[in-house]
Structure formats: C-alpha cells, structure tokens
Design a protein around this motif. Structure first.
Motif, PDB file in Angstrom:
ATOM      1  N   ARG A   1       3.517  19.190  42.985  1.00 45.09           N
ATOM      2  CA  ARG A   1       4.431  18.639  43.985  1.00 45.09           C
ATOM      3  C   ARG A   1       3.698  17.642  44.872  1.00 45.09           C
ATOM      4  N   GLY A   2       4.247  16.440  44.941  1.00 46.04           N
ATOM      5  CA  GLY A   2       3.641  15.408  45.766  1.00 46.04           C
ATOM      6  C   GLY A   2       3.988  14.026  45.246  1.00 46.04           C
ATOM      7  N   ARG A   3       3.823  13.027  46.096  1.00 50.41           N
ATOM      8  CA  ARG A   3       4.095  11.644  45.742  1.00 50.41           C
ATOM      9  C   ARG A   3       2.993  10.777  46.330  1.00 50.41           C
ATOM     10  N   VAL A   4       2.840   9.581  45.784  1.00 50.80           N
ATOM     11  CA  VAL A   4       1.815   8.680  46.298  1.00 50.80           C
ATOM     12  C   VAL A   4       2.119   8.289  47.735  1.00 50.80           C
ATOM     13  N   ILE A   5       3.396   8.149  48.060  1.00 49.63           N
ATOM     14  CA  ILE A   5       3.752   7.764  49.425  1.00 49.63           C
ATOM     15  C   ILE A   5       3.375   8.838  50.439  1.00 49.63           C
ATOM     16  N   ASP A   6       3.215  10.083  49.981  1.00 50.01           N
ATOM     17  CA  ASP A   6       2.764  11.149  50.882  1.00 50.01           C
ATOM     18  C   ASP A   6       1.402  10.811  51.481  1.00 50.01           C
ATOM     19  N   ALA A   7       0.517  10.244  50.654  1.00 46.46           N
ATOM     20  CA  ALA A   7      -0.814   9.869  51.127  1.00 46.46           C
ATOM     21  C   ALA A   7      -0.733   8.757  52.166  1.00 46.46           C
ATOM     22  N   VAL A   8       0.198   7.822  51.962  1.00 46.45           N
ATOM     23  CA  VAL A   8       0.363   6.720  52.914  1.00 46.45           C
ATOM     24  C   VAL A   8       0.864   7.247  54.256  1.00 46.45           C
ATOM     25  N   ILE A   9       1.837   8.147  54.198  1.00 44.15           N
ATOM     26  CA  ILE A   9       2.368   8.726  55.437  1.00 44.15           C
ATOM     27  C   ILE A   9       1.298   9.549  56.139  1.00 44.15           C
ATOM     28  N   GLY A  10       0.611  10.399  55.382  1.00 43.06           N
ATOM     29  CA  GLY A  10      -0.452  11.217  55.977  1.00 43.06           C
ATOM     30  C   GLY A  10      -1.593  10.389  56.522  1.00 43.06           C
ATOM     31  N   GLY A  11      -1.957   9.328  55.792  1.00 41.84           N
ATOM     32  CA  GLY A  11      -3.017   8.445  56.269  1.00 41.84           C
ATOM     33  C   GLY A  11      -2.633   7.752  57.561  1.00 41.84           C
ATOM     34  N   THR A  12      -1.361   7.381  57.671  1.00 41.17           N
ATOM     35  CA  THR A  12      -0.883   6.753  58.909  1.00 41.17           C
ATOM     36  C   THR A  12      -0.941   7.738  60.071  1.00 41.17           C
ATOM     37  N   VAL A  13      -0.628   8.999  59.792  1.00 40.06           N
ATOM     38  CA  VAL A  13      -0.709  10.034  60.840  1.00 40.06           C
ATOM     39  C   VAL A  13      -2.136  10.159  61.357  1.00 40.06           C
ATOM     40  N   LEU A  14      -3.104  10.286  60.447  1.00 40.45           N
ATOM     41  CA  LEU A  14      -4.496  10.465  60.868  1.00 40.45           C
ATOM     42  C   LEU A  14      -5.048   9.208  61.530  1.00 40.45           C
ATOM     43  N   ALA A  15      -4.682   8.038  61.020  1.00 33.72           N
ATOM     44  CA  ALA A  15      -5.131   6.793  61.652  1.00 33.72           C
ATOM     45  C   ALA A  15      -4.545   6.666  63.059  1.00 33.72           C
ATOM     46  N   THR A  16      -3.308   7.123  63.222  1.00 33.37           N
ATOM     47  CA  THR A  16      -2.670   7.082  64.539  1.00 33.37           C
ATOM     48  C   THR A  16      -3.373   8.008  65.516  1.00 33.37           C
TER      49      THR A  16
END
Length: 472
Positions: free
Chosen positions: A415-430
């Motif tokens: 379970r998972g999608r590539v866009i999950d990494a983009v969203i999560g990366g944006t959270v941590l960068a924020t």
C-alpha cells in the motif's frame, strides 16, 4: 446496462457491489467516507497535517508565506523527497532500504570527484581503490544479468565505461555517472535481499555503513568536493525557469493531467466500466488546474529581497519532481510491472503461485530505489554546491524513509503511492523550514521531526488494524 440498487446504509460501495458508472456524487462521497471509517486513510492525515503546519507557521512568522521562502521550501527538501520516492517502491514489496541515503551519497561523491578531477578518477581514487571500484561495477553487471534486470546491466557498464575512459569533466556526463553508480548499487542490494534471501534490514544496514566508508574514502574525513563552479550543476537546484517556461510547464502539466484523467474517465464510461462520477472528476481536474495557475502566477513574480536583482520563475526542481512523480505513478498504476509490485507486497506467496517472478520484482525495487536516490543526490548536492563526507548520512535517510511513511506508504507492504513521498517530504521540509525561521535549535527540529514520524507510523498501524477488523 442494468443499474443495481444502492448499497445498504453504512456499507462501503465496492466495484463488485454496485455499478459505479451509475453512482451519484453523494454515493461516491459516502463510499469515500466509508473507506475512511474502515481504516483506508491514505495520505489524508499527511495532507491535513500539512495544512495545519502552514497555518501554524504563517501565524508565527511573517516570512513563512513570502514568495522567496516558498520557493526556497520547494528546493530545500527536493533531494530527500526524491530519495523517498524511490524508497516507496521498496516499501511496496514489504522491504526496507536503510542504505538509500549513503548510496546516494556515494553516487554524489563519484559525481563530484569526476568534476573536480576533470574526469581523472584514477588520480582521484588511487590505483587500488580505482581497480576495486571498477571490479564492483563489473560485479553489479553480473548480478543484474543473473537477475535478468537488463537496465541494471547496461547502467553498470555505462558507469565503468565513463570511469575507464577518463573523459573530461562535463556536467551531463557527471549526472549520468551518478545515476549509473546508483543503479549498480541497487543491483548489488537487490541480489543480496531477493536472490540470497538475506533480511533487507540487515543487508541495508550493513551497506549503509559500507557506503558511508566509501564516501569517506573518496572524499576524506572533513573533506569537501565543490561543484558550484559548474553552471549546469549549480542550476539544477538553484535555477529557475523563465516566465515563459514557467507558464509552458503549467500548460503541459495541467493539460496533460486533464487529458489523462478525462480521457480515461470517458473511455471507461463508454465501455461501461466502473469509474468515478463525472462531476467529481471535473472538480479534481479543475482544482489541480486552478492551484497550478495560482502557484505559477505567484512564482513568476520577482521575489528577490534585493531590488537590484531579479529572481522569478518556477524553480527547476519542480519539473524534475513532477517528471519523476508522473513516471513513477504511471509505472505503478498503468503497467504490468506496477501491478506485480503491489501483488508481491500484498501477498508474496499468492504472487509467486500466480506466476510472478517474486525474486526479480523485489530485486528491481531496490534497483529503482538506488537509481532514484542517485538523482536525489544530484539535486541536494546542487543545492549546497558541494559533496562532503557526511553526504547522504543519517539525517538524509531518516528524512527519506520518514517522508514516504508520513505521506501514507505502509511499512508493511502492498500500500502506497509515489505521491505519498512528495506529500510527506513537503511535510518534513515545512517542519524544518518553519522551525528554522523561528530560530529553533537543531535539537528541537530533530525532536519534532521524530514525533511526526512516530505519529505517522502509529496511524499506519492503527489504520491497518481497523481495516482488518472491518474486513477490508
């Protein structure tokens, strides 16, 4: 086509329970809410968390939502986010890659050395290390051939060809070399895990330390290899598209998304297949187009704090990440290989009995992971203008794995999608960006990031338990 009756109240509507070509918008929303109650949260917690973080930091800092800071935020975590996009493939098959960070660092170190030494890697490495390095590339090609992963064979040989040829420094050659080295590393990791059958945690932890030592060998303790004097390498993470190029990117991205989404929707309608209600599809396409138009308009405004310098345009990292996102999403959603990835992660034994080459699929996931990690190394090395002995270290790894998990990819596979990494990366960068603007020490940033990751892992575990209880 006969329209069946609606599902009972409170029951999730599935492809087998109702003809969703006739589903109303209200029924579709009810179906989505039922799936949420059943534990299928996806990336919703991360999206809600990201919105909350934006609201929090906007209220605490006047600078946070400035155009200059938003553009910096996009580039700040792009490299690690790209590594996370590769890690998603490994997580999907139920494995983990703890070496992705230092593998990216090793690829970045080779890139920087080739540039600094003007292609003379023999002089930069020394004879013994140079011979061993090329022997490892040969080994990677052989292992890839045994796994029948032919791109791995080709890229390993390309890395060796560049290394042995001694061709002069060229930014495009350096980037190809980094990508090829990353692919070779993935072939080795994938063979040990998938073919030999060693636990991925143990293998990748050992390789994490190994590649960390390789970086030290290449650069030296406390050493730094600068690449900022290369205009092309510097512009990868620090440059911007022209205003015309920015709008062209918007047209291509928004138009492509609309064409794919609407084309698929109406094709399925025409064939009588299950699909979402047309109003929801139009709303989604319109929302993406509106968001893209607003973002492009804002980023094409001069955001330089210095009146004598103009900085405008969409950062180069945006089309780079969008390109990877598009390719990764297409591969996972529209190809047989992607279906096999999900099948192996969902139930390995069932996938094997269905005739799927589980060994090859698992090994290829590590190849994809390390290859994308090398691309991430190019971006984060460009951002700082150099590669040092700590490149791809523990912080990079934790950011990358954390981004994938926070975004909604499951640690348990399937379970998972590539866009999950983009969203999560944006959270941590924020988190890092916002706390940095508030002048918080590194200790606070580390603690908050760790708590966010712990919360995401907890949500993942609880949602899986809820889904199992609900029978989904």
């Amino acid at each position: 086509m006969t329209q069946t009756s609606s599902a009972p109240s409170g029951a999730a509507i599935t492809d087998f329970g109702i003809d969703t070509t006739a589903m109303s918008t209200a029924e579709a929303i009810g179906d989505y809410l039922a799936r949420l109650r059943g534990g299928k949260l996806g990336s919703l917690p991360a999206v809600l968390g990201l919105i909350a973080l934006f609201l929090l930091f906007t209220s605490l800092s006047d600078v946070f939502l400035s155009l200059n800071n938003v553009a910096n935020l996009l580039a700040q975590g792009a490299g690690q986010t790209m590594i996370a996009m590769g890690i998603v493939f490994v997580l999907l098959v139920g494995e983990i890659d703890l070496s992705a960070g230092t593998a990216s660092g090793a690829a970045g170190a080779v890139l920087a050395m080739h540039y600094v030494e003007n292609g003379n890697l023999l002089g930069g490495m020394g004879t013994l290390v140079f011979v061993v390095f090329n022997a490892v590339l040969v080994l990677a090609a052989v292992l890839a051939a045994l796994l029948r992963i032919w791109p791995g064979v080709v890229m390993s040989l390309v890395a060796m060809a560049i290394t042995l040829s001694g061709m002069a420094a060229n930014p495009w050659v350096e980037m190809l070399l980094a990508l090829s080295v990353g692919t070779a590393i993935g072939c080795i990791t994938g063979f040990l895990v998938a073919k030999i059958g060693m636990p991925s945690f143990v293998v990748t932890l050992a390789l994490f330390l190994t590649w960390e030592g390789v970086i030290l060998q290449f650069i030296g303790e406390g050493g730094v290899l600068g690449i900022s004097t290369s205009h092309v390498l510097n512009q990868v993470a620090n440059g911007n598209l022209s205003i015309a190029g920015s709008w062209a990117l918007f047209v291509v991205a928004a138009g492509g998304f609309a064409a794919v989404s609407l084309g698929q929707h109406f094709r399925r309608l025409g064939r009588g297949l299950v699909t979402k209600p047309t109003p929801l599809v139009l709303f989604k396409v319109g929302g993406v187009a509106a968001f893209g138009a607003v973002a492009t308009a804002l980023l094409t405004i001069n955001r330089s704090p210095n009146p004598s310098i103009e900085i405008s345009g969409v950062p180069y990292v945006v089309p780079i990440v969008l390109g990877l996102l598009t390719i990764g999403t297409y591969v996972l959603n529209r190809t047989r290989y992607g279906r096999h990835i999900y099948a192996v992660g969902g139930n390995t034994e069932a996938a094997r009995r269905a005739g799927i080459d589980v060994t090859k699929i698992k090994a290829s996931a590590f190849v994809v992971c390390s290859s994308v990690a090398a691309l991430g190394a190019i971006v984060y090395s460009s951002k700082v203008g150099s590669v040092d002995a700590q490149a791809g270290g523990l912080d990079t790894l934790l950011f990358a794995v954390g981004a994938a998990v926070i975004g909604g990819a499951s640690l348990f596979g399937g379970r998972g999608r590539v866009i999950d990494a983009v969203i999560g990366g944006t959270v941590l960068a924020t988190v890092a960006n916002g706390l940095g603007l508030l002048a918080q020490p590194a200790a606070v940033v580390a603690i908050v990031t760790g708590l966010v990751l712990l919360l995401a892992a907890t949500v993942d575990a609880l949602s899986r338990r809820r889904a199992a209880t609900a029978g989904h």
